[in-house]
Design a protein around this motif. Structure first.
Motif, PDB file in Angstrom:
ATOM      1  N   VAL A 114       0.847  -1.197   0.000  1.00  0.00           N
ATOM      2  CA  VAL A 114       0.000   0.000   0.000  1.00  0.00           C
ATOM      3  C   VAL A 114       0.875   1.237   0.000  1.00  0.00           C
ATOM      4  O   VAL A 114       2.014   1.207   0.473  1.00  0.00           O
ATOM      5  N   GLY A 115       0.331   2.293  -0.527  1.00  0.00           N
ATOM      6  CA  GLY A 115       0.956   3.605  -0.501  1.00  0.00           C
ATOM      7  C   GLY A 115      -0.159   4.626  -0.576  1.00  0.00           C
ATOM      8  O   GLY A 115      -1.335   4.260  -0.670  1.00  0.00           O
ATOM      9  N   PRO A 116       0.162   5.892  -0.551  1.00  0.00           N
ATOM     10  CA  PRO A 116      -0.887   6.905  -0.665  1.00  0.00           C
ATOM     11  C   PRO A 116      -1.608   6.770  -2.006  1.00  0.00           C
ATOM     12  O   PRO A 116      -1.038   7.012  -3.054  1.00  0.00           O
ATOM     13  N   GLY A 117      -2.857   6.296  -1.953  1.00  0.00           N
ATOM     14  CA  GLY A 117      -3.657   6.144  -3.162  1.00  0.00           C
ATOM     15  C   GLY A 117      -3.359   4.900  -3.971  1.00  0.00           C
ATOM     16  O   GLY A 117      -3.920   4.721  -5.048  1.00  0.00           O
ATOM     17  N   THR A 118      -2.509   4.018  -3.476  1.00  0.00           N
ATOM     18  CA  THR A 118      -2.155   2.807  -4.223  1.00  0.00           C
ATOM     19  C   THR A 118      -2.323   1.565  -3.358  1.00  0.00           C
ATOM     20  O   THR A 118      -2.242   1.639  -2.128  1.00  0.00           O
ATOM     21  N   ALA A 119      -2.540   0.440  -4.035  1.00  0.00           N
ATOM     22  CA  ALA A 119      -2.626  -0.837  -3.317  1.00  0.00           C
ATOM     23  C   ALA A 119      -2.377  -1.970  -4.293  1.00  0.00           C
ATOM     24  O   ALA A 119      -2.728  -1.883  -5.473  1.00  0.00           O
ATOM     25  N   SER A 120      -1.769  -3.035  -3.785  1.00  0.00           N
ATOM     26  CA  SER A 120      -1.574  -4.262  -4.544  1.00  0.00           C
ATOM     27  C   SER A 120      -2.133  -5.418  -3.735  1.00  0.00           C
ATOM     28  O   SER A 120      -1.836  -5.545  -2.551  1.00  0.00           O
ATOM     29  N   LEU A 121      -2.939  -6.248  -4.398  1.00  0.00           N
ATOM     30  CA  LEU A 121      -3.515  -7.429  -3.778  1.00  0.00           C
ATOM     31  C   LEU A 121      -3.148  -8.646  -4.607  1.00  0.00           C
ATOM     32  O   LEU A 121      -2.994  -8.541  -5.822  1.00  0.00           O
ATOM     33  N   ARG A 122      -3.023  -9.781  -3.929  1.00  0.00           N
ATOM     34  CA  ARG A 122      -2.754 -11.014  -4.656  1.00  0.00           C
ATOM     35  C   ARG A 122      -3.736 -12.089  -4.208  1.00  0.00           C
ATOM     36  O   ARG A 122      -4.304 -12.023  -3.116  1.00  0.00           O
ATOM     37  N   VAL A 123      -3.877 -13.070  -5.104  1.00  0.00           N
ATOM     38  CA  VAL A 123      -4.750 -14.198  -4.808  1.00  0.00           C
ATOM     39  C   VAL A 123      -4.253 -15.399  -5.598  1.00  0.00           C
ATOM     40  O   VAL A 123      -3.721 -15.250  -6.698  1.00  0.00           O
ATOM     41  N   ALA A 124      -4.415 -16.565  -5.013  1.00  0.00           N
ATOM     42  CA  ALA A 124      -4.146 -17.811  -5.728  1.00  0.00           C
ATOM     43  C   ALA A 124      -5.444 -18.207  -6.421  1.00  0.00           C
ATOM     44  O   ALA A 124      -6.426 -18.573  -5.763  1.00  0.00           O
ATOM     45  N   ALA A 125      -5.467 -18.077  -7.734  1.00  0.00           N
ATOM     46  CA  ALA A 125      -6.668 -18.361  -8.511  1.00  0.00           C
ATOM     47  C   ALA A 125      -6.604 -19.769  -9.081  1.00  0.00           C
ATOM     48  O   ALA A 125      -5.525 -20.263  -9.415  1.00  0.00           O
ATOM     49  N   ASP A 126      -7.749 -20.392  -9.197  1.00  0.00           N
ATOM     50  CA  ASP A 126      -7.823 -21.738  -9.746  1.00  0.00           C
ATOM     51  C   ASP A 126      -9.205 -21.905 -10.376  1.00  0.00           C
ATOM     52  O   ASP A 126     -10.228 -21.693  -9.722  1.00  0.00           O
ATOM     53  N   ALA A 127      -9.230 -22.302 -11.644  1.00  0.00           N
ATOM     54  CA  ALA A 127     -10.499 -22.465 -12.346  1.00  0.00           C
ATOM     55  C   ALA A 127     -11.386 -23.520 -11.677  1.00  0.00           C
ATOM     56  O   ALA A 127     -12.610 -23.469 -11.808  1.00  0.00           O
ATOM     57  N   GLU A 128     -10.800 -24.463 -10.953  1.00  0.00           N
ATOM     58  CA  GLU A 128     -11.608 -25.456 -10.234  1.00  0.00           C
ATOM     59  C   GLU A 128     -12.457 -24.793  -9.152  1.00  0.00           C
ATOM     60  O   GLU A 128     -13.530 -25.269  -8.825  1.00  0.00           O
ATOM     61  N   ARG A 129     -11.962 -23.724  -8.613  1.00  0.00           N
ATOM     62  CA  ARG A 129     -12.678 -23.016  -7.537  1.00  0.00           C
ATOM     63  C   ARG A 129     -13.327 -21.731  -8.031  1.00  0.00           C
ATOM     64  O   ARG A 129     -14.389 -21.352  -7.561  1.00  0.00           O
TER      65      ARG A 129
END
Length: 172
Positions: free
Chosen positions: A58-73
């Motif tokens: 995170v920063g002023p006005g910014t953010a990064s998010l991650r996720v483990a994606a899987d088409a099965e779910r």
């Protein structure tokens, strides 16, 4: 009137004051958030917990998010990760980015959201990076780029956000 405290008993610490969202999230990321520290917004959000989104920067006005994606779910009928899942990831990143600029007593709401899908995803880590492209007093514009583990872009999502203050922010 102050109550007498028996000898040897400890007084409880006064309630922690709310931290600005950016400070709260930075403390959370650093692992230095102390018990009782809080902010005026909810982190992690319920939808982020449900879908497994993790704030990684995170920063002023910014953010990064991650996720483990899987088409099965998270998949659609074609067997790839659903576009709605990608949009929700981007919306969470944009909301987090916007919240870092939101003061106590203020809130915000999205008034427009547009997604451009660039390539499919079957499985792997996705990273969503949100940043403002224009920050106004009432209306701000954000963009969020989602990339796969190999660094290739998956989607670009843009959103217009309206700041809410005073009575308009109450209860939000």
């Amino acid at each position: 009137m102050e109550r007498d405290v028996p000898a040897g008993a400890r007084r409880s610490a006064p309630p922690a004051a709310d931290l600005p969202v950016l400070a709260y999230l930075r403390e959370q990321l650093a692992g230095t958030l102390r018990p009782g520290q809080r902010t005026h917004m909810r982190y992690p959000t319920a939808i982020s917990r449900l879908l497994g989104f993790e704030i990684v920067a995170v920063g002023p006005g910014t953010a990064s998010l991650r996720v483990a994606a899987d088409a099965e779910r998270h998949g659609n009928q074609q067997g790839t990760v659903h576009g709605g899942f990608l949009v929700e990831l981007a919306d969470a990143a944009i909301g987090t980015a916007c919240s870092t600029l939101t003061a106590p007593g203020e809130s915000f709401t999205g008034i427009d959201l547009r997604a451009t899908f660039l390539r499919p995803v079957w499985a792997g880590e996705l990273l969503a990076r949100a940043r403002p492209t224009h920050t106004g007093r009432t209306i701000s514009h954000y963009t969020c780029d989602i990339t796969r583990e190999d660094g290739k872009p998956v989607a670009t999502v843009t959103s217009a956000i309206m700041a809410l203050r005073g009575d308009r922010a109450t209860g939000r």
